[in-house]
Design a protein around this motif. Structure first.
Motif, PDB file in Angstrom:
ATOM      1  N   SER A 139       0.848  -1.190   0.000  1.00  0.00           N
ATOM      2  CA  SER A 139       0.000   0.000   0.000  1.00  0.00           C
ATOM      3  C   SER A 139       0.886   1.244   0.000  1.00  0.00           C
ATOM      4  N   LEU A 164      -0.966   4.406   3.870  1.00  0.00           N
ATOM      5  CA  LEU A 164      -1.768   3.714   4.875  1.00  0.00           C
ATOM      6  C   LEU A 164      -2.647   4.731   5.583  1.00  0.00           C
ATOM      7  N   GLY A 165      -3.953   4.453   5.652  1.00  0.00           N
ATOM      8  CA  GLY A 165      -4.868   5.410   6.246  1.00  0.00           C
ATOM      9  C   GLY A 165      -5.658   4.844   7.404  1.00  0.00           C
ATOM     10  N   GLY A 222      -7.052   1.592   3.214  1.00  0.00           N
ATOM     11  CA  GLY A 222      -6.023   1.818   2.212  1.00  0.00           C
ATOM     12  C   GLY A 222      -5.159   0.610   1.969  1.00  0.00           C
ATOM     13  N   THR A 223      -5.584  -0.544   2.455  1.00  0.00           N
ATOM     14  CA  THR A 223      -4.825  -1.773   2.287  1.00  0.00           C
ATOM     15  C   THR A 223      -5.804  -2.919   2.064  1.00  0.00           C
TER      16      THR A 223
END
Length: 243
Positions: A113, A116-117, A160-161
């Protein structure tokens, strides 16, 4: 993990994820417990994996003749599970969840990713006809009549992954709000994760206000607010959150 079994999964949880101490001491608040907290907590976690989360389903699980293959040495009922969870201190579970996602990042689980969020959003759990505790919030029909009660939470998750990893929740009662609960959740979790854990925070447009953005700024998290204009909802909020 090849050919996963409950025993191999337990070994992974205790050794790979380093949660042995959590399983042994999950914050059990019962007086003079007859059933070890480790056994009850493991059955609850195993039920989540098997998608059998109700206490009645877990009671049936440990009542079967092959419960030894699940890593459980004795049977217990749904009332014992209810008594256990009602008196469980949430702090060890919160610390364990943070430990797992930090361990996942150290193990390169998110390496594919680019960014990352974290996502912050409200949700509801449970439903009852009568008010049971101070956190029960009423819900109404089209005629504005109260038809029941439920619990409202704010959840923080990794996004986000390819993995979906909830980290923590913060409840809020009738005199509270999702907005305030979200700020409390950030202030509690981000210092434990570390300010460099995530690259951004995703929230609904209602969160894009100065007080919340200041809290996100304190946590060093750029904010992406959904459901508002592109310029004001993304570029502007990111700038405010990182000032």
């Amino acid at each position: 993990m090849n050919t996963p079994t409950p025993h191999r999964l337990l070994r992974f949880v205790t050794r790979g994820l380093r949660l042995r101490r959590y399983l042994e001491a999950p914050g059990d608040g019962r007086e003079s417990p007859q059933i070890p907290a480790r056994a009850m907590l493991w059955v609850i976690l195993l039920g989540q994996v098997l998608r059998e989360s109700s206490f009645h389903a877990l009671e049936s699980l440990v009542a079967c003749a092959r419960r030894g293959s699940l890593g459980v040495s004795r049977r217990f009922g749904d009332d014992a599970l209810a008594y256990f969870t009602e008196r469980l201190d949430p702090s060890p579970t919160r610390q364990a969840a943070v430990q797992v996602v930090r361990q996942a990042k150290r193990n390169k689980a998110f390496q594919n990713s680019a960014f990352l969020g974290l996502a912050l959003d409200g949700t509801t759990v449970g439903r009852c006809r009568e008010k049971q505790c101070s956190l029960c919030r009423p819900f109404r029909n089209a005629a504005k009549q109260i038809v029941g009660y439920r619990h409202h939470l704010v959840m923080l998750s990794v996004v986000g992954t390819g993995l979906s990893l909830p980290i923590d929740v913060e409840p809020y009662g009738p005199s509270d709000s999702e907005y305030a609960a979200g700020q409390r959740l950030l202030r509690r979790v981000i210092p434990q994760l570390g300010t460099r854990f995530a690259n951004y925070l995703v929230v609904d447009g209602e969160y894009a206000t100065a007080p919340f953005l200041h809290v996100a700024g304190e946590c060093d998290l750029p904010v992406v607010a959904r459901g508002v204009g592109v310029f004001t909802g993304v570029v502007w909020t990111v700038a405010c959150a990182t000032e």
